[in-house]
Design an enzyme around this catalytic site. Structure first.
Site, PDB file in Angstrom:
ATOM      1  N   VAL A 318       2.760  -3.143  -5.902  1.00  9.71           N
ATOM      2  CA  VAL A 318       2.119  -2.735  -7.165  1.00  9.71           C
ATOM      3  C   VAL A 318       0.880  -2.111  -7.011  1.00  9.71           C
ATOM      4  O   VAL A 318       0.271  -2.319  -6.066  1.00  9.71           O
ATOM      5  CB  VAL A 318       1.845  -3.961  -8.239  1.00  9.71           C
ATOM      6  CG1 VAL A 318       3.262  -4.636  -8.493  1.00  9.71           C
ATOM      7  CG2 VAL A 318       0.872  -4.807  -7.662  1.00  9.71           C
ATOM      8  N   ASP A 319       0.551  -0.885  -7.907  1.00 10.98           N
ATOM      9  CA  ASP A 319      -0.681  -0.345  -7.917  1.00 10.98           C
ATOM     10  C   ASP A 319      -1.755  -1.427  -8.390  1.00 10.98           C
ATOM     11  O   ASP A 319      -1.621  -1.972  -9.437  1.00 10.98           O
ATOM     12  CB  ASP A 319      -0.605   0.828  -8.695  1.00 10.98           C
ATOM     13  CG  ASP A 319       0.102   2.123  -8.205  1.00 10.98           C
ATOM     14  OD1 ASP A 319      -0.218   2.264  -6.997  1.00 10.98           O
ATOM     15  OD2 ASP A 319       0.902   2.769  -8.932  1.00 10.98           O
ATOM     16  N   LYS A 320      -3.052  -1.266  -7.921  1.00 12.07           N
ATOM     17  CA  LYS A 320      -4.165  -2.003  -8.339  1.00 12.07           C
ATOM     18  C   LYS A 320      -4.558  -1.593  -9.522  1.00 12.07           C
ATOM     19  O   LYS A 320      -4.604  -2.620 -10.825  1.00 12.07           O
ATOM     20  CB  LYS A 320      -5.299  -2.216  -7.106  1.00 12.07           C
ATOM     21  CG  LYS A 320      -6.564  -2.816  -7.732  1.00 12.07           C
ATOM     22  CD  LYS A 320      -7.671  -2.528  -6.779  1.00 12.07           C
ATOM     23  CE  LYS A 320      -8.276  -1.036  -7.133  1.00 12.07           C
ATOM     24  NZ  LYS A 320      -8.871  -1.046  -8.351  1.00 12.07           N
ATOM     25  N   LYS A 545       2.911   5.539   0.212  1.00 17.04           N
ATOM     26  CA  LYS A 545       3.965   4.554  -0.422  1.00 17.04           C
ATOM     27  C   LYS A 545       5.321   4.539   0.127  1.00 17.04           C
ATOM     28  O   LYS A 545       5.994   3.428  -0.015  1.00 17.04           O
ATOM     29  CB  LYS A 545       3.740   4.675  -2.011  1.00 17.04           C
ATOM     30  CG  LYS A 545       2.689   4.380  -2.601  1.00 17.04           C
ATOM     31  CD  LYS A 545       2.648   4.403  -4.307  1.00 17.04           C
ATOM     32  CE  LYS A 545       1.241   4.199  -4.820  1.00 17.04           C
ATOM     33  NZ  LYS A 545       1.603   4.417  -6.281  1.00 17.04           N
ATOM     34  N   THR A 562       5.788   0.110  -7.816  1.00 16.16           N
ATOM     35  CA  THR A 562       5.471   0.786  -9.075  1.00 16.16           C
ATOM     36  C   THR A 562       4.665   2.182  -8.826  1.00 16.16           C
ATOM     37  O   THR A 562       4.362   2.210  -7.748  1.00 16.16           O
ATOM     38  CB  THR A 562       4.313  -0.094  -9.869  1.00 16.16           C
ATOM     39  OG1 THR A 562       3.155  -0.126  -9.170  1.00 16.16           O
ATOM     40  CG2 THR A 562       4.779  -1.469 -10.120  1.00 16.16           C
TER      41      THR A 562
END
Length: 820
Positions: A318-320, A545, A562
């Site tokens: 997941v993106d922060k 990614k 994500t």
């Protein structure tokens, strides 16, 4: 209406920028008014191309084509040849009702998908009444001023007014090379912005665009599902096994001199029982029902297979920003350098920002500048050019004119800006130390510089930004861990910032992605384990990614990812579960299999749970299908070998297939507890359980038949024999699916109301038909019906349920523990 547009279109499409603006009566600084938009829409219509759909009548006629339909039609022909007109009428009615039910359910499912498509259509940034706003692309009209950015799908034919962009037109022209566009050039509908950004003027919409259509973001397709392939393989084997058994019965019938024309219909019906008559409807309804539930809870599905993939996902990257954190950056500190003041830093940072982009960093600088009133008393600055943030340059910069002079301002990564300012390595190291100290508190630090338009800029200062974690992030990450899903945080921030945020949300093991990439040069499983063991990765570029996903998949993980940017598209496509976040660009949404409508992890938890729920419903269908196919074929075959006659008629078996198969479509609405562990397509253990349950039911039904044969006079009354066997198979079908829907004891969860109503209707209709007596099904005494009902209930919900639980605990222990 169309004529007027066609007459004006060529002039607008080829004219200069001033002539185009004049022809469409629009001011590029204010955009259209709402009244002007209404006028244009009445003249040109919505920005869309009508979708061509197959005629419903043709779709309905397709329901009479296929293996199950052919078998019913063959039985109709044989019934007509034999003169069994009652059977002919009943089978005809069954065929038509079958087609109607299948068509109706699929149309409802298609309606759900259409609703999702509408929610996933491309949006556009439009300037109306001097305000920038995000609107659905279908609402654009000629004359609208729009803003295009990297990752946007061009929603109509647009003449570029400001700046230069590079667009990908491969979907329209077949050319893979990006095309550079300058002010005055036309950006064609359906092309994708790769680099640069600018304002444009909508000149043609809908069917009148250069390529004759508007490109929709979501092209709904129904890919073949993993579980569907597994079921197809199982059904093929069932078909072969049942065919072999019935082939032996057929030969034995000829030896015994049984009437050929009378036994063929029954054998055909038994063969049809191995064919998954309701399977397509079951899958479509299950996926559509699940997708509708997900949409209600903020998850829009772009591929129906997405929920199924989510059931098996065991790693989620997941993106922060925006997922773990609030994506609400605020300026928390300004450190001026050299002779600069805090106001100088904020002014330069604000000038290197653009509100129309709605970028969180830009908005934070603009908000801080406004809050400190730093522009009060300063001469107005006129923008000359603006270069948006690029992952390669890691900065934004602009050229502005102020007091008759052109200035170059920039903001971005500290090292990048420091190098652009010509600082020495020792000076850069000192700045890095400040950045590290700030990062230890969770702050992100950017540098701001200013200088002459064609000269070397001067570093003005450092600005600390903070994006606080979402209040529910820690708890939701813990929930995902409890569901057996590892969560890995990805961020472009420096390692100290990532570590601080990670510790706060329960992800302490954060590593630099560069270190992991360096280790990837090593061969063997150690590299994959290195990726799998980290809680997150810092200093991640978008292209990294893809590397992370590939390594996790190489380690055997089913991976979710994500993303929001155009550069995230490869990773979103590579991941089994690509998730476009709420702020994702159109390209990222197109690459994703699901799109979130809200920020945070809540909807991802929903996606996992709903995916596992759908999986459990389909697995129930598989278990029940195998066991009941074995029951029907083996019961008829063994009974024929022992008694010398068919103990059930073709008509009653047809009625049974119809009643039970389509009642099981209601499984799509059943109440199911999602598993506590990721699911798997390796269902060999469940297949063994299904076979054993099928054999157990064959033994139980043959024993009850023996009791009826020896005590109720069934040997001399064929109609009573048919009724007895029909009710026995019907009640076993109903109670066996009640047991099969739970991996634990059947009473652990209550069935849904729709499912209970469907099963109750099966029992009531089947019992009433036999109670009143119809051709081939003689009425039985009420106590015999009650005895058959009770025997089936005890066999399925006591004996077989205990056998099921014991075997699942032995063969698939996680299935029971995961549903406690």
């Amino acid at each position: 209406m169309e004529t007027s547009q066609n007459q004006s279109a060529p002039n607008v499409a080829t004219a200069s920028i001033p002539d185009t603006l004049a022809a469409l009566h629009v001011n590029p600084d204010t955009g259209l008014t709402h009244a002007e938009v209404d006028t244009q829409r009445k003249k040109h219509g919505y920005n869309e191309v009508a979708e061509r759909k197959a005629h419903p009548a043709l779709e309905f006629m397709k329901k009479f084509w296929g293996i199950s339909a052919w078998m019913l039609e063959l039985i109709m022909i044989l019934s007509a040849v034999l003169g069994n007109y009652t059977d002919l009428a009943v089978v005809t009615a069954l065929l038509i009702v079958n087609a109607i039910l299948s068509f109706t359910q699929e149309q409802r499912a298609a309606g759900v998908v259409d609703a999702l498509r509408k929610r996933l259509q491309v949006n556009a940034r439009a300037l109306r009444d001097s305000n920038w706003q995000v609107i659905p692309a279908r609402e654009l009209v000629p004359g609208d001023i729009v803003r295009v950015r990297p990752g946007d799908v061009i929603p109509a034919d647009v003449r570029l007014l400001t700046d230069a962009v590079s667009v990908d037109q491969s979907a329209l022209t077949g050319e893979s090379k990006d095309a550079d566009k300058q002010p005055g050039d036309v950006l064609s509908s359906g092309s994708i912005v790769r680099r640069g950004e600018g304002n444009g003027l909508v000149i043609l919409t809908g069917a009148h665009t250069y390529f004759g259509r508007t490109t929709e973001l979501v092209q709904e397709a129904r890919p073949k599902l993993h579980i569907e392939a597994v079921v197809a393989k199982i059904v093929r084997w069932l078909f072969v096994i049942v065919g072999a058994v019935l082939g032996a019965v057929f030969v034995l019938s000829l030896v015994r001199g049984a009437p050929l024309l009378e036994m063929i219909p029954l054998l055909l019906v038994l063969m049809m029982s191995a064919v998954p008559v309701a399977l397509p409807v079951m899958f479509t309804v299950s996926m559509a029902f699940g997708s509708k539930e997900l949409a209600r809870r903020g998850v829009l599905v772009t591929r129906l297979s997405a929920a199924e993939d989510a059931a098996t996902m065991d790693v989620l990257c997941v993106d922060k920003t925006g997922t773990i954190t609030m994506n609400q950056l605020t300026v928390t500190g300004v450190t001026p350098l050299a002779q600069a003041t805090e106001a100088d830093v904020l002014v330069a940072g604000a000038l290197a920002s653009q509100e129309s982009n709605q970028d969180p960093i830009d908005l934070a600088f603009l908000a801080a500048a406004q809050a400190h009133h730093v522009f009060d008393g300063l001469a107005a600055a006129t923008p000359v050019s603006f270069a948006p943030f690029d992952a390669k340059t890691r900065r934004t910069e602009a050229v502005v004119e102020q007091n008759g002079q052109q200035l170059r301002v920039m903001k971005g990564a500290v090292r990048t800006v420091a190098e652009a300012c010509g600082l020495q390595p020792a000076e850069i190291e000192m700045l890095d130390a400040r950045v590290s100290a700030s990062a230890a508190k969770g702050y992100r630090t950017l540098a701001v510089a200013r200088g002459p338009a064609n000269g070397t800029p001067v570093l003005l200062g450092l600005v600390a930004l903070y994006d606080p974690p979402r209040p529910d992030a820690k708890q939701l990450i813990a929930t995902l861990h409890d569901l057996g899903v590892q969560v890995k945080m990805l961020t472009g921030d420096a390692l100290p910032v990532a570590l601080e945020i990670g510790r706060g949300v329960g992800l302490p093991e954060i590593q630099r992605v560069a270190d992991l990439k360096a280790a990837s040069g090593q061969k063997g499983a150690e590299t994959a384990d290195l990726f799998a063991g980290a809680d997150g990765f810092a200093e991640v570029f978008p292209e990294d990614k893809y590397t992370v996903v590939k390594h996790l998949q190489a380690a055997g993980h089913v991976t979710g990812m994500t993303g929001d940017g155009v550069n995230d598209a490869p990773a979103l496509r590579q991941a089994e579960v690509g998730i476009g976040v709420s702020t994702a660009t159109d390209v990222a949404k197109g690459a994703a299999s699901v799109v979130l409508t809200e920020a945070g992890l809540t909807n991802i938890v929903t996606l996992v749970e709903q995916g596992r729920t759908i999986y459990q419903r389909i697995l129930t269908w598989v278990i029940n299908k195998i066991s009941r196919t074995i029951l029907k074929a083996a019961f008829v075959a063994i009974a024929f070998v022992v008694t010398g006659k068919f103990v059930v008629s073709a008509f009653s078996m047809l009625l049974l297939v119809f009643l039970t198969d389509f009642a099981k479509v209601a499984l799509a609405t059943d109440n199911v507890k999602p598993s506590k562990n990721p699911e798997t397509w390796n269902i060999g253990g469940f297949i063994i359980v299904s076979i054993v349950l099928g054999i157990a039911m064959v033994a139980e039904t043959l024993f009850l038949l023996w009791i009826g044969w020896t005590n109720f006079g069934l040997a001399t009354n064929n109609d009573a024999l048919y009724t007895f066997s029909f009710l026995m198979l019907l009640y076993f079908a109903v109670f066996s699916v009640v047991s099969a829907r739970e991996r634990n004891w059947f009473w652990r969860t209550l069935p849904s109301k729709v499912f209970m109503l469907a099963l109750s209707a099966d029992v009531i209709v089947g019992t009433c038909l036999t109670f009143v007596g119809i051709k081939g099904l003689a009425p039985l005494p009420w106590w015999q019906m009650l005895a058959i009902f009770g025997y089936a209930l005890v066999s399925c919900l006591v004996l077989n349920d205990a056998l099921k639980v014991a075997m699942i605990r032995w063969l698939v222990p996680n299935a029971v523990s995961g549903n406690q």
